[in-house]
Motif scaffolding. Sequence first.
Motif, PDB file in Angstrom:
ATOM      1  N   ARG A  26       0.807  -1.219   0.000  1.00  0.00           N
ATOM      2  CA  ARG A  26       0.000   0.000   0.000  1.00  0.00           C
ATOM      3  C   ARG A  26       0.842   1.271   0.000  1.00  0.00           C
ATOM      4  O   ARG A  26       0.333   2.349  -0.267  1.00  0.00           O
ATOM      5  CB  ARG A  26      -0.930   0.020   1.217  1.00  0.00           C
ATOM      6  CG  ARG A  26      -2.032  -1.030   1.128  1.00  0.00           C
ATOM      7  CD  ARG A  26      -3.108  -0.819   2.167  1.00  0.00           C
ATOM      8  NE  ARG A  26      -3.569   0.549   2.276  1.00  0.00           N
ATOM      9  CZ  ARG A  26      -4.490   1.125   1.509  1.00  0.00           C
ATOM     10  NH1 ARG A  26      -5.052   0.443   0.552  1.00  0.00           N
ATOM     11  NH2 ARG A  26      -4.853   2.371   1.705  1.00  0.00           N
ATOM     12  N   GLY A  27       2.100   1.195   0.333  1.00  0.00           N
ATOM     13  CA  GLY A  27       2.921   2.402   0.375  1.00  0.00           C
ATOM     14  C   GLY A  27       2.498   3.326   1.492  1.00  0.00           C
ATOM     15  O   GLY A  27       2.383   4.532   1.301  1.00  0.00           O
ATOM     16  N   GLU A  28       2.251   2.758   2.667  1.00  0.00           N
ATOM     17  CA  GLU A  28       1.724   3.528   3.806  1.00  0.00           C
ATOM     18  C   GLU A  28       2.564   4.768   4.138  1.00  0.00           C
ATOM     19  O   GLU A  28       2.022   5.815   4.462  1.00  0.00           O
ATOM     20  CB  GLU A  28       1.615   2.635   5.047  1.00  0.00           C
ATOM     21  CG  GLU A  28       0.539   1.571   4.947  1.00  0.00           C
ATOM     22  CD  GLU A  28      -0.880   2.130   4.942  1.00  0.00           C
ATOM     23  OE1 GLU A  28      -1.104   3.251   5.431  1.00  0.00           O
ATOM     24  OE2 GLU A  28      -1.767   1.426   4.437  1.00  0.00           O
ATOM     25  N   ARG A  29       3.879   4.635   4.080  1.00  0.00           N
ATOM     26  CA  ARG A  29       4.733   5.779   4.446  1.00  0.00           C
ATOM     27  C   ARG A  29       4.702   6.892   3.408  1.00  0.00           C
ATOM     28  O   ARG A  29       5.196   7.979   3.653  1.00  0.00           O
ATOM     29  CB  ARG A  29       6.165   5.297   4.699  1.00  0.00           C
ATOM     30  CG  ARG A  29       6.275   4.463   5.974  1.00  0.00           C
ATOM     31  CD  ARG A  29       7.702   4.034   6.228  1.00  0.00           C
ATOM     32  NE  ARG A  29       8.196   3.143   5.199  1.00  0.00           N
ATOM     33  CZ  ARG A  29       8.192   1.814   5.280  1.00  0.00           C
ATOM     34  NH1 ARG A  29       7.725   1.210   6.349  1.00  0.00           N
ATOM     35  NH2 ARG A  29       8.671   1.083   4.306  1.00  0.00           N
ATOM     36  N   MET A  30       4.123   6.620   2.258  1.00  0.00           N
ATOM     37  CA  MET A  30       4.032   7.632   1.196  1.00  0.00           C
ATOM     38  C   MET A  30       2.639   8.267   1.121  1.00  0.00           C
ATOM     39  O   MET A  30       2.362   9.041   0.221  1.00  0.00           O
ATOM     40  CB  MET A  30       4.379   7.008  -0.159  1.00  0.00           C
ATOM     41  CG  MET A  30       5.784   6.459  -0.255  1.00  0.00           C
ATOM     42  SD  MET A  30       7.045   7.721  -0.088  1.00  0.00           S
ATOM     43  CE  MET A  30       6.860   8.578  -1.632  1.00  0.00           C
ATOM     44  N   ARG A  31       1.764   7.899   2.057  1.00  0.00           N
ATOM     45  CA  ARG A  31       0.442   8.490   2.058  1.00  0.00           C
ATOM     46  C   ARG A  31       0.542   9.984   2.347  1.00  0.00           C
ATOM     47  O   ARG A  31       1.422  10.392   3.072  1.00  0.00           O
ATOM     48  CB  ARG A  31      -0.431   7.803   3.117  1.00  0.00           C
ATOM     49  CG  ARG A  31      -0.777   6.389   2.697  1.00  0.00           C
ATOM     50  CD  ARG A  31      -1.772   5.735   3.596  1.00  0.00           C
ATOM     51  NE  ARG A  31      -3.059   6.382   3.394  1.00  0.00           N
ATOM     52  CZ  ARG A  31      -3.968   6.492   4.357  1.00  0.00           C
ATOM     53  NH1 ARG A  31      -3.766   6.008   5.545  1.00  0.00           N
ATOM     54  NH2 ARG A  31      -5.104   7.086   4.117  1.00  0.00           N
ATOM     55  N   PRO A  32      -0.260  10.797   1.754  1.00  0.00           N
ATOM     56  CA  PRO A  32      -1.466  10.525   0.969  1.00  0.00           C
ATOM     57  C   PRO A  32      -1.207  10.288  -0.524  1.00  0.00           C
ATOM     58  O   PRO A  32      -2.149  10.035  -1.261  1.00  0.00           O
ATOM     59  CB  PRO A  32      -2.312  11.774   1.184  1.00  0.00           C
ATOM     60  CG  PRO A  32      -1.314  12.867   1.306  1.00  0.00           C
ATOM     61  CD  PRO A  32      -0.129  12.235   2.037  1.00  0.00           C
ATOM     62  N   LEU A  33       0.050  10.358  -0.963  1.00  0.00           N
ATOM     63  CA  LEU A  33       0.327  10.162  -2.391  1.00  0.00           C
ATOM     64  C   LEU A  33      -0.186   8.820  -2.899  1.00  0.00           C
ATOM     65  O   LEU A  33      -0.636   8.705  -4.041  1.00  0.00           O
ATOM     66  CB  LEU A  33       1.837  10.255  -2.658  1.00  0.00           C
ATOM     67  CG  LEU A  33       2.508  11.588  -2.356  1.00  0.00           C
ATOM     68  CD1 LEU A  33       4.005  11.475  -2.539  1.00  0.00           C
ATOM     69  CD2 LEU A  33       1.929  12.685  -3.240  1.00  0.00           C
ATOM     70  N   THR A  34      -0.122   7.794  -2.052  1.00  0.00           N
ATOM     71  CA  THR A  34      -0.486   6.441  -2.491  1.00  0.00           C
ATOM     72  C   THR A  34      -1.949   6.087  -2.255  1.00  0.00           C
ATOM     73  O   THR A  34      -2.341   4.945  -2.466  1.00  0.00           O
ATOM     74  CB  THR A  34       0.421   5.407  -1.805  1.00  0.00           C
ATOM     75  OG1 THR A  34       0.322   5.581  -0.395  1.00  0.00           O
ATOM     76  CG2 THR A  34       1.856   5.554  -2.258  1.00  0.00           C
ATOM     77  N   GLN A  36      -4.377   7.230  -4.092  1.00  0.00           N
ATOM     78  CA  GLN A  36      -4.970   7.131  -5.424  1.00  0.00           C
ATOM     79  C   GLN A  36      -4.034   6.525  -6.465  1.00  0.00           C
ATOM     80  O   GLN A  36      -4.487   6.096  -7.523  1.00  0.00           O
ATOM     81  CB  GLN A  36      -5.403   8.523  -5.915  1.00  0.00           C
ATOM     82  CG  GLN A  36      -6.387   9.217  -4.993  1.00  0.00           C
ATOM     83  CD  GLN A  36      -7.692   8.459  -4.867  1.00  0.00           C
ATOM     84  OE1 GLN A  36      -8.228   7.953  -5.846  1.00  0.00           O
ATOM     85  NE2 GLN A  36      -8.207   8.353  -3.649  1.00  0.00           N
ATOM     86  N   VAL A  37      -2.737   6.516  -6.179  1.00  0.00           N
ATOM     87  CA  VAL A  37      -1.730   6.002  -7.117  1.00  0.00           C
ATOM     88  C   VAL A  37      -0.856   5.005  -6.362  1.00  0.00           C
ATOM     89  O   VAL A  37      -0.354   5.329  -5.293  1.00  0.00           O
ATOM     90  CB  VAL A  37      -0.851   7.159  -7.664  1.00  0.00           C
ATOM     91  CG1 VAL A  37       0.256   6.629  -8.558  1.00  0.00           C
ATOM     92  CG2 VAL A  37      -1.697   8.171  -8.405  1.00  0.00           C
ATOM     93  N   PRO A  38      -0.655   3.796  -6.892  1.00  0.00           N
ATOM     94  CA  PRO A  38       0.206   2.847  -6.183  1.00  0.00           C
ATOM     95  C   PRO A  38       1.651   3.343  -6.157  1.00  0.00           C
ATOM     96  O   PRO A  38       2.114   3.976  -7.111  1.00  0.00           O
ATOM     97  CB  PRO A  38       0.068   1.556  -6.989  1.00  0.00           C
ATOM     98  CG  PRO A  38      -0.427   1.968  -8.324  1.00  0.00           C
ATOM     99  CD  PRO A  38      -1.187   3.244  -8.132  1.00  0.00           C
ATOM    100  N   LYS A  39       2.351   3.054  -5.075  1.00  0.00           N
ATOM    101  CA  LYS A  39       3.719   3.555  -4.904  1.00  0.00           C
ATOM    102  C   LYS A  39       4.615   3.262  -6.115  1.00  0.00           C
ATOM    103  O   LYS A  39       5.374   4.145  -6.525  1.00  0.00           O
ATOM    104  CB  LYS A  39       4.340   2.984  -3.631  1.00  0.00           C
ATOM    105  CG  LYS A  39       5.732   3.544  -3.364  1.00  0.00           C
ATOM    106  CD  LYS A  39       6.258   3.141  -2.007  1.00  0.00           C
ATOM    107  CE  LYS A  39       6.874   1.780  -2.061  1.00  0.00           C
ATOM    108  NZ  LYS A  39       7.572   1.415  -0.822  1.00  0.00           N
ATOM    109  N   PRO A  40       4.557   2.078  -6.722  1.00  0.00           N
ATOM    110  CA  PRO A  40       5.436   1.835  -7.872  1.00  0.00           C
ATOM    111  C   PRO A  40       5.212   2.792  -9.047  1.00  0.00           C
ATOM    112  O   PRO A  40       6.093   2.959  -9.887  1.00  0.00           O
ATOM    113  CB  PRO A  40       5.100   0.398  -8.276  1.00  0.00           C
ATOM    114  CG  PRO A  40       4.583  -0.223  -7.030  1.00  0.00           C
ATOM    115  CD  PRO A  40       3.830   0.876  -6.335  1.00  0.00           C
ATOM    116  N   LEU A  41       4.048   3.427  -9.100  1.00  0.00           N
ATOM    117  CA  LEU A  41       3.772   4.354 -10.204  1.00  0.00           C
ATOM    118  C   LEU A  41       4.085   5.806  -9.861  1.00  0.00           C
ATOM    119  O   LEU A  41       3.922   6.689 -10.712  1.00  0.00           O
ATOM    120  CB  LEU A  41       2.323   4.228 -10.669  1.00  0.00           C
ATOM    121  CG  LEU A  41       1.969   2.914 -11.361  1.00  0.00           C
ATOM    122  CD1 LEU A  41       0.532   2.946 -11.855  1.00  0.00           C
ATOM    123  CD2 LEU A  41       2.927   2.589 -12.500  1.00  0.00           C
TER     124      LEU A  41
END
Length: 119
Positions: A26-34, A36-41
């Motif tokens: 889920r890319g929790e540490r990158m929220r809120p960016l992740t 709507q967009v998965p971290k790999p993208l």
Amino acid sequence: MAAADRLPIRFDRLRSVKAIVLAAGRGERMRPLTDQVPKPLLRAGGRSLIEWQILRLARAGVRQIVVNVSHLGEQIIEALADGAHLGARIEYSREPVALETAGGIALALQALGAGPSSR
């Protein structure tokens, strides 16, 4: 020159090697960016993070890649398609729910195969 560019690798031996790229989290540490967009993208340097990984693998001679997906996985599949535009052949391992690292690898083993591919 990056250290990876100087490694004494026999690239002819990598033609039958498959790689797995873990892209289901889920890319929790990158929220809120992740949200709507998965971290790999997420993008850096003009490309998505996962594109950089696949390009480096292809450059090293690893062209058969399994990408495991879960959270917003359809976006990843849509963006990467079959991988031809990145010089790779991509298969997908879909996790119905995120299985953590070991679970994702275990699920992808079927796509990875028992050993070097004959393709």
